[in-house]
Write a protein that holds these residues in place. Structure first.
Motif, PDB file in Angstrom:
ATOM      1  N   ASP A   1       0.751  -1.142   0.303  1.00  0.00           N
ATOM      2  CA  ASP A   1      -0.320  -0.351  -0.038  1.00  0.00           C
ATOM      3  C   ASP A   1       1.153   1.377   0.114  1.00  0.00           C
ATOM      4  O   ASP A   1       0.523   2.401   0.043  1.00  0.00           O
ATOM      5  N   LYS A   2       2.019   0.994   0.136  1.00  0.00           N
ATOM      6  CA  LYS A   2       2.817   2.095  -0.159  1.00  0.00           C
ATOM      7  C   LYS A   2       4.574   1.841  -1.440  1.00  0.00           C
ATOM      8  O   LYS A   2       5.085   0.667  -1.354  1.00  0.00           O
ATOM      9  N   ILE A   3       3.987   2.973  -2.180  1.00  0.00           N
ATOM     10  CA  ILE A   3       5.436   2.508  -3.289  1.00  0.00           C
ATOM     11  C   ILE A   3       5.886   4.158  -3.495  1.00  0.00           C
ATOM     12  O   ILE A   3       5.185   5.068  -3.320  1.00  0.00           O
ATOM     13  N   ILE A   4       7.309   3.487  -3.850  1.00  0.00           N
ATOM     14  CA  ILE A   4       7.834   4.721  -4.187  1.00  0.00           C
ATOM     15  C   ILE A   4       8.629   4.787  -5.773  1.00  0.00           C
ATOM     16  O   ILE A   4       8.873   3.563  -6.358  1.00  0.00           O
ATOM     17  N   THR A   5       8.782   5.791  -6.935  1.00  0.00           N
ATOM     18  CA  THR A   5       9.262   5.563  -7.722  1.00  0.00           C
ATOM     19  C   THR A   5       9.972   6.416  -7.730  1.00  0.00           C
ATOM     20  O   THR A   5      10.322   7.657  -7.679  1.00  0.00           O
TER      21      THR A   5
END
Length: 590
Positions: A522-526
């Protein structure tokens, strides 16, 4: 070192107070000043040394900044900067918060037009000259200084073609030294060479055919001669053209002898020109050399491989293939549009074409990329060197837009290898056969692997790779940002579990893996070294929206403003994509 004349000059009005007899001594002092600063601070050397006399003569004869002087590209403008109020800050050249390595309007009223890419000076100066006529000012002078490599570009000819049917008070000065960064190429170069060796252009003069009054060739290091001809041309109205012969690197023997290396030599001994030696034993190879050496290796077995570059054989390392297979590798000069469509033409006939071009320069051939390649699904392989932030050359040279401007083009694949082996395998895979064009982007400088020359392995198009398993936060990187992210994750002191995925392709995305990631995290960093607007992170967001992802996605990349000059570490810190910036972002998502 005290310089008797240069110490008295801060602006051109000071210069004009000197007697003509003293200008030659000033030229010597100015050369010494440039050499001493560039020897320790680095920068572009040879081009500025070659135009010292011309620079002095221009500011002496013309009433700058009232008269408008435009330098093409700007590699040769160091003397200009020193004579126009920036002598005391010249030591900050190309450094963070220092002066720019190129003319820049925001920096000085003497920098009439911002430059960095080639062949713009004639069009810009013509625009200024037309504006002066519209304002009723018929005496104002407008001067464009352009090199023999730059004038061969299509845009320069477009400017000449238009100027010839105007009455604009335009002076085009051809700084002819037979070299740009690499030696000049093409039929125009051969034409100019004939003029250099004494074959006076007559009825077949290409410049006079364009309705310019032609003068020259003249010796660009003969100050009295330059002063005389410029004074005469100042009194002539309409379009006029002065052909000046100069020697790149003039005044430093080593720079005269090796003009390619001393274009931007790094640090050197100012008295002798000897380059300072750096220990490279055991260091990783440069990405450009991985490209060049691998292409030769592949071309030995695949006779259909062709290499193309627009004027950057050394910078892109296509020089290796040009040496090994001179009939199958071409430097087409500063002609990016031609390079792309030439590649397309070769591809229609079944050749496997690798077009090696800097990311920032492919921008100059955007229509050709769409119209001549992508629409026709021609499998040209674009090898985009200098992708991402490039450092001291600044805003005109950062390759930060390519993901965004390529991603929106249908039938164009985009890959970004995280290391040298990945690049090598992509090149191998591309020459096995594609059904549409491919962009392979890689950064300036050295990678991370010493042992990069491993047996070839086929890359699966559109397939990502999990570099580290985790359960709480997913970090998605593209290209060399994998290295920064891996180190940041190692340095992370928090309690959550972090997964790291190298996506490898911006287009096509690995949709199956991303579906799994969206279901699990539920947490993504690109993280990317391109612009946030429309880039890799945007592609992830778009897919997330399509799949109704309800978690949080943070995009890290280049913000929506132009990044200026500085070293890459400093600029990555400004953009927040350095190791510490990524670590801090991870902390905020705890």
């Amino acid at each position: 070192m005290t310089r008797k004349l240069l110490d008295t000059i801060n602006f051109p009005q000071d210069l004009r107070k000197l007697p003509e007899a003293g200008l030659q001594d000033l030229a010597r002092e100015l050369r010494e000043f440039i050499i001493e600063i560039v020897a320790t601070k680095e920068g572009h050397l040879g081009a500025s040394l070659g135009v010292v006399e011309l620079t002095i003569a221009l500011h002496y004869i013309f009433n700058t900044p009232e008269d408008l002087l435009v330098w093409d590209v700007g590699h040769q403008a160091y003397g200009h900067k020193i004579l126009t109020g920036r002598k005391n800050t010249f030591h900050t050249n190309r450094q963070l918060d220092g002066i720019s390595g190129f003319p820049k309007r925001a920096e000085s009223e003497f920098d009439t037009f911002g430059v960095g890419h080639s062949s713009t000076s004639i069009s810009a100066a013509l625009g200024m000259a037309i504006a002066s006529r519209l304002k009723g000012n018929y005496q104002k002078q407008h001067i464009a200084v352009i090199g023999d490599a730059s004038i061969a570009s299509g845009m320069a000819f477009e400017g000449l073609n238009h100027a010839g049917v105007t009455k604009a008070n335009l002076l085009v000065i051809l700084n002819d030294n037979a070299i740009g960064i690499d030696p000049s190429v093409g039929a125009l170069k051969e034409y100019l060479t004939k003029a250099r060796v004494g074959h006076k252009p007559a009825s077949d003069n290409i410049i006079e055919a364009l309705n310019f009054q032609y003068f020259g060739p003249v010796d660009g290091h003969d100050l009295p001669g330059l002063l005389k001809v410029l004074h005469e041309m100042k009194e002539i109205s309409g379009p006029k053209f002065l052909h000046v012969i100069t020697k790149k690197g003039k005044g430093l023997k080593k720079a005269e002898e090796d003009q390619v290396k001393y274009h931007a030599p790094g640090k050197f001994e100012p008295a002798t020109g000897e380059l300072l030696k750096y220990e490279t034993e055991g260091l990783p190879i440069k990405f450009q050399d991985v490209f060049g050496l691998t292409l030769v290796e592949l071309a030995r077995k695949n006779e259909r491989i062709i290499g193309i570059t627009p004027a950057m054989p050394t910078g892109s390392s296509l020089k290796y293939m040009m040496e090994a297979f001179p009939d199958r590798a071409f430097d087409v000069g500063i002609a990016e549009q031609h390079a792309v469509t030439l590649s397309a033409g070769l591809a229609t006939q079944g050749f496997t074409v690798f077009c090696a071009i800097y990311s920032t320069f492919l921008q100059r051939a955007y229509d050709q990329l769409i119209h001549d390649v992508a629409i026709q699904k021609l499998p040209v392989i674009f090898c985009l060197d200098r992708a991402g932030l490039v450092g001291e050359d600044g805003a005109t040279h950062h390759g930060v837009f390519d993901i965004a401007y390529c991603r929106l083009i249908p039938d164009l694949m985009i890959a970004a290898p995280r290391n040298e082996t990945e690049l090598r395998n992509l090149l191998y895979t591309a020459q096995l056969g594609l059904d549409k064009p491919l962009v392979i982007r890689y950064p300036r400088g050295r990678g991370s692997q010493v042992e990069w020359k491993t047996p070839f392995e086929k890359t699966v198009i559109g397939k990502a790779e999990c570099l580290q398993q985790g359960t709480d936060i997913a970090v998605l990187t593209i290209g060399n940002m994998a290295g920064n992210a891996s180190e940041a994750i190692e340095n992370y002191q928090g309690l959550v579990s972090i997964a790291h995925y190298d996506m490898k392709f911006v287009k096509p995305l690995d949709r199956n893996l991303l579906k799994e990631i969206f279901d699990k995290f539920d947490k993504i960093i690109t993280i990317e070294d391109g612009v946030i607007s429309g880039g890799f992170g945007s592609a992830i967001l778009e897919l997330a929206m399509q799949l109704d992802y309800r978690g949080k996605i943070e995009i890290m990349g280049i913000p929506d403003n132009f990044i200026e000059h500085g070293n890459i570490d400093e600029l990555q810190e400004i953009a927040g994509i350095n190791v510490e910036g990524i670590r801090q972002k991870l902390e905020t998502l705890n």
